[in-house]
Design a protein around this motif. Sequence first.
Motif, PDB file in Angstrom:
ATOM      1  N   LYS A  89       6.730  10.194   0.839  1.00  0.00           N
ATOM      2  CA  LYS A  89       7.873   9.614   1.558  1.00  0.00           C
ATOM      3  C   LYS A  89       7.929   8.100   1.357  1.00  0.00           C
ATOM      4  O   LYS A  89       9.005   7.533   1.119  1.00  0.00           O
ATOM      5  CB  LYS A  89       7.771   9.943   3.047  1.00  0.00           C
ATOM      6  CG  LYS A  89       8.924   9.391   3.880  1.00  0.00           C
ATOM      7  CD  LYS A  89       8.721   9.697   5.357  1.00  0.00           C
ATOM      8  CE  LYS A  89       9.839   9.070   6.195  1.00  0.00           C
ATOM      9  NZ  LYS A  89       9.611   9.285   7.659  1.00  0.00           N
TER      10      LYS A  89
ATOM     11  N   GLU B  35      10.988   6.003  -0.378  1.00  0.00           N
ATOM     12  CA  GLU B  35      11.625   4.900   0.363  1.00  0.00           C
ATOM     13  C   GLU B  35      11.534   3.596  -0.427  1.00  0.00           C
ATOM     14  O   GLU B  35      12.485   2.796  -0.438  1.00  0.00           O
ATOM     15  CB  GLU B  35      10.951   4.742   1.726  1.00  0.00           C
ATOM     16  CG  GLU B  35      11.265   5.867   2.704  1.00  0.00           C
ATOM     17  CD  GLU B  35      10.475   5.738   3.997  1.00  0.00           C
ATOM     18  OE1 GLU B  35       9.549   4.880   4.044  1.00  0.00           O
ATOM     19  OE2 GLU B  35      10.778   6.476   4.948  1.00  0.00           O
TER      20      GLU B  35
ATOM     21  N   GLU C  55      14.668   1.374  -1.704  1.00  0.00           N
ATOM     22  CA  GLU C  55      14.762  -0.050  -1.352  1.00  0.00           C
ATOM     23  C   GLU C  55      15.061  -0.893  -2.585  1.00  0.00           C
ATOM     24  O   GLU C  55      15.798  -1.880  -2.517  1.00  0.00           O
ATOM     25  CB  GLU C  55      13.454  -0.505  -0.711  1.00  0.00           C
ATOM     26  CG  GLU C  55      13.413  -2.002  -0.392  1.00  0.00           C
ATOM     27  CD  GLU C  55      12.028  -2.465   0.025  1.00  0.00           C
ATOM     28  OE1 GLU C  55      11.650  -3.602  -0.337  1.00  0.00           O
ATOM     29  OE2 GLU C  55      11.307  -1.702   0.700  1.00  0.00           O
TER      30      GLU C  55
END
Length: 817
Positions: A515, A519, A523
Amino acid sequence: MKFDNIQDILPFVRKPSSYLGNEINSIKKDPSQVELFVALCFPDLYEIGMSHFGIQILYHILNRNKQIAAERVFSPGPDMEKHLRESGLPAFSLETRRPLEQFDIIGFSLLYELNYTNILTLLDLSGIPFRSAARDDSHPVVVAGGPCTFNPEPVADFFDAMVIGDGEEVIQQMCLAWLDMRKNGGKPEKEELLDRWACIKGVYIPSRFNATYDAGDEKNRKVSKAVVSCLKGSDFPDSPVVPYGKPVHDRLRLEVARGCTRGCRFCQAGMIYRPVRERCVDDLLLLSQQALASTGYGDVSFLSLSTGDYSGINLLLESFIRDYKDRNIAVSLPSFRAGTLGSREMGFIKEIRKTGFTIAPEAGSQRLRDVINKNISEDEIVSTVSSAFSLGWNLVKLYFMIGLPTETDDDIEQIVSLSRRLSKIKRAGGTTFIPKAHTPFQWESQITPEDATEKIFTLRNRIESGRIGFKWQSPEVSLIEGLMARGDRRMSRVIEAAYRRGCRFDGWSDSFNFKAWIEAALECSVDVGFYTTRKRDFSEPLPWDHVDSGLTKTYLESERLRAYEGRITQDCRYGCNECGVCDFKSVSPVLLSNIKSAQQEKSVTPWNLKKKAGKAPAVTVELIYSKTGNARFFGHLEFVNIFTRAVRRSGIPVLFSEGFHPKPKISFSDPLPVGMESEAEKLWMRVSGGIDLASIKSALNRNLPDGVRVHGCRIVSKKGMAADPEKPVTYQVFLDRAEFSGQLAHDRMKQLSSDERTRDISESVVAIKVVDPHTVLIEKRNIPGKKVSVEDVLSAVFGVGRDLAGFARVVKKASLS
């Protein structure tokens, strides 16, 4: 908890011995005599890094130069990292605990893409800016090498220079350039040094290249890989560092050959390490003799990408077994292909004891094995495994890949069929195919984690039973590995973002955080699928196009076409396939020829201690030894290994047990807890008769690590080995962070004896004597069924908590009574 120094942290971390740096054959130089300090960094735990023989080679080569001190640095475990951060202490080398930022050159070995966040951990702990552009002349020069540098771009922004290819000669040239520039006075200026390094073949300076992503924009010159044309015996360590603990590969490792001639289309190592270069059998036998004498190992692993293909394998095994069978030194071949070893060679391996046996069919069907150019038939696989079982092996492992180009449901079914046909195998493993740079499959798509999971669980459900275990690598782990394997410079931002989210040790399943990686990619506006699950066109510029592995793009494209046509390519031992690597002048295959028979080889000279004249019966020898200082951080099983290897180095003719896995006949008294010292421990050895006892003692003391010393040696009977388990033992405790009071001890012992909950402590403690405010002697007995530790007594009597007790020096002494 805050600590003043690294030594104080050791009682509070797992595997403290991995931070000691005083192993057998480690090298610690006088800094006043050194001009250049080099940190050899491995961005993973000690037990992984010390299993990599590449770092041992570089350590050996660099430390031969009196002007250079090469010291090892490994990623601290999560507990050590936490304590370092809380205490404001930097990453450090093992040999001298020199802070990483005080080295002149920091060299990282990049073997695995999922170690990239660990690079940042070491730099961050040391206050060194991550990116090369942010570092000036006051900072160390940060370099990298290893197979991952064949696509250097994902981490290129972090490094000042990167070594492409074989590092033995290149690293010496780089260090000599640094030393030459220092002659002019002071530390070399970074940019001037990089100019010098850019002229060395195999050195890539990322800051001198423009990262471009569109077709037609690439104007950078290529960087050709460095190739060691011949594997010189002098460049391989004859006295490798013997690690503490339990490294992944806990044996002597000797490289018999580098490179591979098979041409498996999925295998990056087989492509980038071309051409094959074999070591002479005589050199290997001499290295074996020297390294076994200096290390005390009881196992030897002959390494290459396919050891069974080594031209001298038969002679090597026969000669080695002849010379070392009586010493119970076993042989393992961790990497060989089905069909390359016959029953005769396998018989040599099992002469002493059977080591691990692994076969990698890679694909279940013959059609798919032809696609990937594996060049082994099912009959060869079955024959090899059957021979192993007939010779007594009872654990055979198979490895397969899923997601290979052109794979169908029938290919998956064939994995099940082959595993069932080999009915006696105990374990099968599956991993997701990851396309890698410089292979014919570098343009291929990687299957999604969802598809991989479905295939893996289909295999597990069809294969796994009470008899056959099935293991696999997480498809999510494979996806991130694939992202880093074929990514470009935009990956450095993703790595930093993942690091900020706590990603560390991403190759370890219990640490991997999928995860956080997704992420991080979001970003940084990075589409993971663009780099992984998308098939690439031949005309598309690739991030690694400026790295010249020697393989021509024409060759790689033709091999990909042959894969889709199901056509195999011959082993290049039997004819050149025109891959582009060899010019047959400076670079060409090095194969053995005119090999002498084993009978012509001279046996090695044993290094056993001299016996007294005449033949005497075997005896049991009792040794009294102390274990003090940093030796207190050895766990019991770890110490058993340390002592057994010291016995081998000392040449003591210890006897071995019988059976399939002979063990030296050495037994130890009750183990000490990790962190406790002792002035007098006992062990017993069964040895050949006629050995001089004084020579045993002196030989062992020359070969044991600091903190372990033999004080007494005598012959005993079996009756003399008996010990009274309830005999009181005295422990001296020194703790400068607490104050001990004799009156408090007296009062508390009275209270403990009257309380049912603490009666075990009062019954176990025989006497307590406060020597001074920081030193106390505790005499206690071991009562069956009642386990009372020194820490229990400190807590109950003096109110010393577990954390504070960790700072205590506890020494096991003689009884007071």
